[in-house]
Design a protein around this motif. Structure first.
Motif, PDB file in Angstrom:
ATOM      1  N   ILE A   1       9.540   3.453  -0.539  1.00 41.42           N
ATOM      2  CA  ILE A   1       8.801   4.683  -0.256  1.00 41.42           C
ATOM      3  C   ILE A   1       9.655   5.907  -0.562  1.00 41.42           C
ATOM      4  O   ILE A   1       9.433   6.976  -0.043  1.00 41.42           O
ATOM      5  N   SER A   2      10.680   5.717  -1.397  1.00 37.08           N
ATOM      6  CA  SER A   2      11.547   6.843  -1.736  1.00 37.08           C
ATOM      7  C   SER A   2      10.711   7.969  -2.315  1.00 37.08           C
ATOM      8  O   SER A   2       9.794   7.749  -3.107  1.00 37.08           O
ATOM      9  N   LEU A   3      11.030   9.194  -1.906  1.00 34.95           N
ATOM     10  CA  LEU A   3      10.225  10.360  -2.279  1.00 34.95           C
ATOM     11  C   LEU A   3      10.658  10.877  -3.637  1.00 34.95           C
ATOM     12  O   LEU A   3      11.494  11.749  -3.760  1.00 34.95           O
TER      13      LEU A   3
ATOM     14  N   PRO B   1       1.376   7.039  -4.533  1.00 34.79           N
ATOM     15  CA  PRO B   1       0.431   5.943  -4.298  1.00 34.79           C
ATOM     16  C   PRO B   1      -0.992   6.427  -4.569  1.00 34.79           C
ATOM     17  O   PRO B   1      -1.307   7.606  -4.376  1.00 34.79           O
ATOM     18  N   ARG B   2      -1.863   5.536  -5.003  1.00 32.74           N
ATOM     19  CA  ARG B   2      -3.250   5.898  -5.306  1.00 32.74           C
ATOM     20  C   ARG B   2      -4.045   6.047  -4.014  1.00 32.74           C
ATOM     21  O   ARG B   2      -4.349   5.056  -3.350  1.00 32.74           O
ATOM     22  N   VAL B   3      -4.337   7.287  -3.653  1.00 33.52           N
ATOM     23  CA  VAL B   3      -5.095   7.565  -2.430  1.00 33.52           C
ATOM     24  C   VAL B   3      -6.127   8.661  -2.703  1.00 33.52           C
ATOM     25  O   VAL B   3      -6.050   9.359  -3.708  1.00 33.52           O
TER      26      VAL B   3
ATOM     27  N   LYS C   1      -1.456  -2.460  12.746  1.00 33.79           N
ATOM     28  CA  LYS C   1      -0.874  -3.351  11.752  1.00 33.79           C
ATOM     29  C   LYS C   1      -1.522  -3.046  10.399  1.00 33.79           C
ATOM     30  O   LYS C   1      -2.743  -2.856  10.322  1.00 33.79           O
ATOM     31  N   ILE C   2      -0.710  -3.002   9.368  1.00 36.36           N
ATOM     32  CA  ILE C   2      -1.221  -2.688   8.038  1.00 36.36           C
ATOM     33  C   ILE C   2      -2.273  -3.704   7.605  1.00 36.36           C
ATOM     34  O   ILE C   2      -3.264  -3.351   6.959  1.00 36.36           O
TER      35      ILE C   2
ATOM     36  N   ASN D   1      -0.548  -1.532  -0.436  1.00 34.26           N
ATOM     37  CA  ASN D   1      -0.216  -0.674   0.728  1.00 34.26           C
ATOM     38  C   ASN D   1      -0.135   0.813   0.359  1.00 34.26           C
ATOM     39  O   ASN D   1       0.653   1.564   0.938  1.00 34.26           O
ATOM     40  N   ASP D   2      -0.969   1.234  -0.599  1.00 28.98           N
ATOM     41  CA  ASP D   2      -0.909   2.629  -1.059  1.00 28.98           C
ATOM     42  C   ASP D   2      -1.136   3.633   0.063  1.00 28.98           C
ATOM     43  O   ASP D   2      -0.445   4.661   0.138  1.00 28.98           O
ATOM     44  N   VAL D   3      -2.121   3.363   0.928  1.00 28.58           N
ATOM     45  CA  VAL D   3      -2.470   4.334   1.962  1.00 28.58           C
ATOM     46  C   VAL D   3      -1.341   4.498   2.972  1.00 28.58           C
ATOM     47  O   VAL D   3      -0.936   5.622   3.299  1.00 28.58           O
ATOM     48  N   SER D   4      -0.812   3.390   3.476  1.00 30.24           N
ATOM     49  CA  SER D   4       0.258   3.488   4.478  1.00 30.24           C
ATOM     50  C   SER D   4       1.538   4.058   3.876  1.00 30.24           C
ATOM     51  O   SER D   4       2.275   4.789   4.547  1.00 30.24           O
TER      52      SER D   4
END
Length: 265
Positions: A4-6, A12-14, A34-35, A48-51
């Motif tokens: 999840i490095s910025l 991510p596709r959201v 929980k994811i 896990n794009d959203v989380s």
């Protein structure tokens, strides 16, 4: 292990719709989930794009393997969405993303500084800007599309044919400002304090007074009713030169307050 490095290269596709549903569902679940549960109800993607986006944007954080919880600001935005106070939720989310997601900030600044800009120009200027910031290759097209979609859905920008421009500030802040303005030239600092506290759930009056005083003077504004021994600072009335001054004061006070909420999460 998920990364999840910025970076500024990708996102991510959201969509705003996905983010809203995720925030509300986590809120309903007591603030953490929980994811896999988000996947089971069709909110989360296989990757896990959203989380991942929620964590990058500091709206949620990981508490153990496979579980995330809302940050303080994420919880507040989710609460406003759950209460169907979408205008206020969008206002807070817009400011929060501007502060915490460089992709969002870079593209919005480009559109703001270049009214009626084409998508091709946005892509070119985004690449130039991000390379100057030290990110080799710049931001990819997918990330640019995601940000443009978020900005449009949050009512921050408008698309006219093949060009984009920032909507007037009134589009996103007007409903809130209606409650704190005495008229177009006078802002009630006490009512602003009351409404901000209602919106945010907490607001230290001493910190608010100091922030407001700094904002007023940095903008070159004046008090028509200034703080005295008999008039507490939060009861002061601010004289505005234009409606843009009102937008500036509201944005800055929210910016500072939300920043502290994020840092204390």
């Amino acid at each position: 292990m998920e990364n999840i490095s910025l970076t500024l290269k990708s996102l991510p596709r959201v969509s705003l719709n996905k983010l809203e549903h995720a925030l509300i569902e986590i809120y309903r679940n007591g603030g953490s989930i929980k994811i896999n549960e988000l996947k089971n109800i069709g909110i989360e993607t296989k990757g896990n794009d959203v989380s991942i986006f929620l964590r990058r944007a500091k709206l949620a954080e990981k508490i153990n393997r496979g579980t995330i919880k809302l940050t303080k600001i994420g919880y507040k935005i989710a609460e406003l969405l759950k209460e169907n106070k979408r205008t206020y939720a969008y206002m807070m989310l817009h400011i929060h993303l501007y502060m915490n997601l460089p992709h969002y900030r870079v593209i919005l600044n480009i559109i703001r500084d270049n009214p009626n800009i084409s998508k091709n120009q946005i892509e070119n200027l985004t690449t130039q800007t991000t390379i100057k910031m030290g990110f080799k290759g710049g931001m990819n097209r997918n990330a640019i599309n995601i940000v443009l979609s978020l900005l449009r859905d949050l009512n921050v920008i408008a698309k006219h044919g093949n060009t984009y421009s920032v909507k007037p500030s009134s589009e996103i802040f007007s409903k809130f400002l209606e409650q704190v303005l005495i008229n177009k030239k006078l802002l009630d600092a006490e009512e602003l304090y009351v409404k901000l506290k209602e919106l945010l759930g907490e607001l230290n009056v001493n910190r608010y007074v100091k922030d407001l005083d700094r904002i007023v003077h940095s903008r070159g504004l004046n008090y028509i009713v200034a703080p005295t021994l008999n008039i507490p600072p939060e009861k002061a009335i601010i004289r505005l030169k234009s409606m843009e001054d009102a937008y500036f004061v509201l944005f800055e006070i929210l910016y500072l307050t939300i920043s502290r909420m994020v840092s204390s999460s």
